[in-house]
Scaffold this motif. Sequence first.
Motif, PDB file in Angstrom:
ATOM      1  N   VAL A 182       0.860  -1.186   0.000  1.00 16.98           N
ATOM      2  CA  VAL A 182       0.000   0.000   0.000  1.00 16.98           C
ATOM      3  C   VAL A 182       0.898   1.238   0.000  1.00 16.98           C
ATOM      4  O   VAL A 182       1.785   1.349   0.841  1.00 16.98           O
ATOM      5  CB  VAL A 182      -0.907   0.041   1.251  1.00 16.98           C
ATOM      6  CG1 VAL A 182      -1.803   1.277   1.242  1.00 16.98           C
ATOM      7  CG2 VAL A 182      -1.728  -1.229   1.395  1.00 16.98           C
ATOM      8  N   ALA A 183       0.644   2.153  -0.905  1.00 16.62           N
ATOM      9  CA  ALA A 183       1.319   3.453  -0.915  1.00 16.62           C
ATOM     10  C   ALA A 183       2.847   3.348  -0.888  1.00 16.62           C
ATOM     11  O   ALA A 183       3.512   4.111  -0.210  1.00 16.62           O
ATOM     12  CB  ALA A 183       0.823   4.300   0.252  1.00 16.62           C
ATOM     13  N   GLN A 203      -4.390   6.514   0.050  1.00 20.77           N
ATOM     14  CA  GLN A 203      -4.187   5.105  -0.265  1.00 20.77           C
ATOM     15  C   GLN A 203      -4.333   4.246   0.991  1.00 20.77           C
ATOM     16  O   GLN A 203      -4.898   3.155   0.946  1.00 20.77           O
ATOM     17  CB  GLN A 203      -2.827   4.899  -0.924  1.00 20.77           C
ATOM     18  CG  GLN A 203      -2.757   5.492  -2.310  1.00 20.77           C
ATOM     19  CD  GLN A 203      -1.360   5.436  -2.907  1.00 20.77           C
ATOM     20  OE1 GLN A 203      -0.378   5.080  -2.252  1.00 20.77           O
ATOM     21  NE2 GLN A 203      -1.258   5.797  -4.184  1.00 20.77           N
ATOM     22  N   ASN A 208      -8.109   4.015   1.761  1.00 20.81           N
ATOM     23  CA  ASN A 208      -8.759   3.036   0.878  1.00 20.81           C
ATOM     24  C   ASN A 208      -8.479   1.613   1.330  1.00 20.81           C
ATOM     25  O   ASN A 208      -9.366   0.754   1.328  1.00 20.81           O
ATOM     26  CB  ASN A 208      -8.307   3.227  -0.574  1.00 20.81           C
ATOM     27  CG  ASN A 208      -8.798   4.526  -1.159  1.00 20.81           C
ATOM     28  OD1 ASN A 208      -9.788   5.106  -0.707  1.00 20.81           O
ATOM     29  ND2 ASN A 208      -8.101   5.018  -2.170  1.00 20.81           N
ATOM     30  N   TRP A 209      -7.250   1.346   1.725  1.00 22.42           N
ATOM     31  CA  TRP A 209      -6.862   0.021   2.205  1.00 22.42           C
ATOM     32  C   TRP A 209      -7.583  -0.306   3.513  1.00 22.42           C
ATOM     33  O   TRP A 209      -8.075  -1.425   3.692  1.00 22.42           O
ATOM     34  CB  TRP A 209      -5.343  -0.019   2.374  1.00 22.42           C
ATOM     35  CG  TRP A 209      -4.804  -1.253   2.997  1.00 22.42           C
ATOM     36  CD1 TRP A 209      -4.717  -2.494   2.425  1.00 22.42           C
ATOM     37  CD2 TRP A 209      -4.277  -1.374   4.313  1.00 22.42           C
ATOM     38  NE1 TRP A 209      -4.149  -3.378   3.316  1.00 22.42           N
ATOM     39  CE2 TRP A 209      -3.874  -2.715   4.470  1.00 22.42           C
ATOM     40  CE3 TRP A 209      -4.101  -0.479   5.357  1.00 22.42           C
ATOM     41  CZ2 TRP A 209      -3.306  -3.178   5.656  1.00 22.42           C
ATOM     42  CZ3 TRP A 209      -3.530  -0.939   6.530  1.00 22.42           C
ATOM     43  CH2 TRP A 209      -3.140  -2.269   6.676  1.00 22.42           C
TER      44      TRP A 209
END
Length: 189
Positions: free
Chosen positions: A38-39, A77, A80-81
């Motif tokens: 993630v990110a 991000q 969203n995760w």
Amino acid sequence: MLWHKLIGLAILSLVLTQLGSVQSDVPPSVCRNNFSSVAGKCLLANISSNNWFEADRHCRSLGAGLLSLKNQTQLQQVENWLREKAPWVGDFWTSGNTLGGQKGSYYWQSTGELARYLPWLPNQPQTANGDCLMLLANNYNSNGLLDYGLAIRNCTYIFSPHICEQKQQKYNSRICLKPGSYEDAQVLV
């Protein structure tokens, strides 16, 4: 005639040595075990409640640190995760704190960097509340939590879930062929 056999043997030897290590078409792994990419980093949400020190110790036992944030894109991000991984959890410890420093100067424990991006929730920062930064959900909707921001909390007396982060690891997968065996190895690049 002997030199033809020697050349043939040399070519055969070269071919067989090339079979010893063959590059795999499998894409390289970037995150270990239960961590998610993630990110640009590897994250793991732990929903057990701990104080900040216990949360930090837990992440370190996994070879990670608590979450740090660099910018708005990275926060979006992560949001969203979190909507997928922990949609009904409203607060998470981050690595941000003023421990060992002056009030108002926050550092990311996991990276040692000064926290330049601090997306405060409304009515924050309130430095009298503690020394550690928590990522809190500001709004709820039917799909879960939205709009996370930072708030200051007491490191010792507040118990909350946490997010661990690791740097992404780059591995190169190779298939090793040996007489009578097959092995797949991942080599850290």
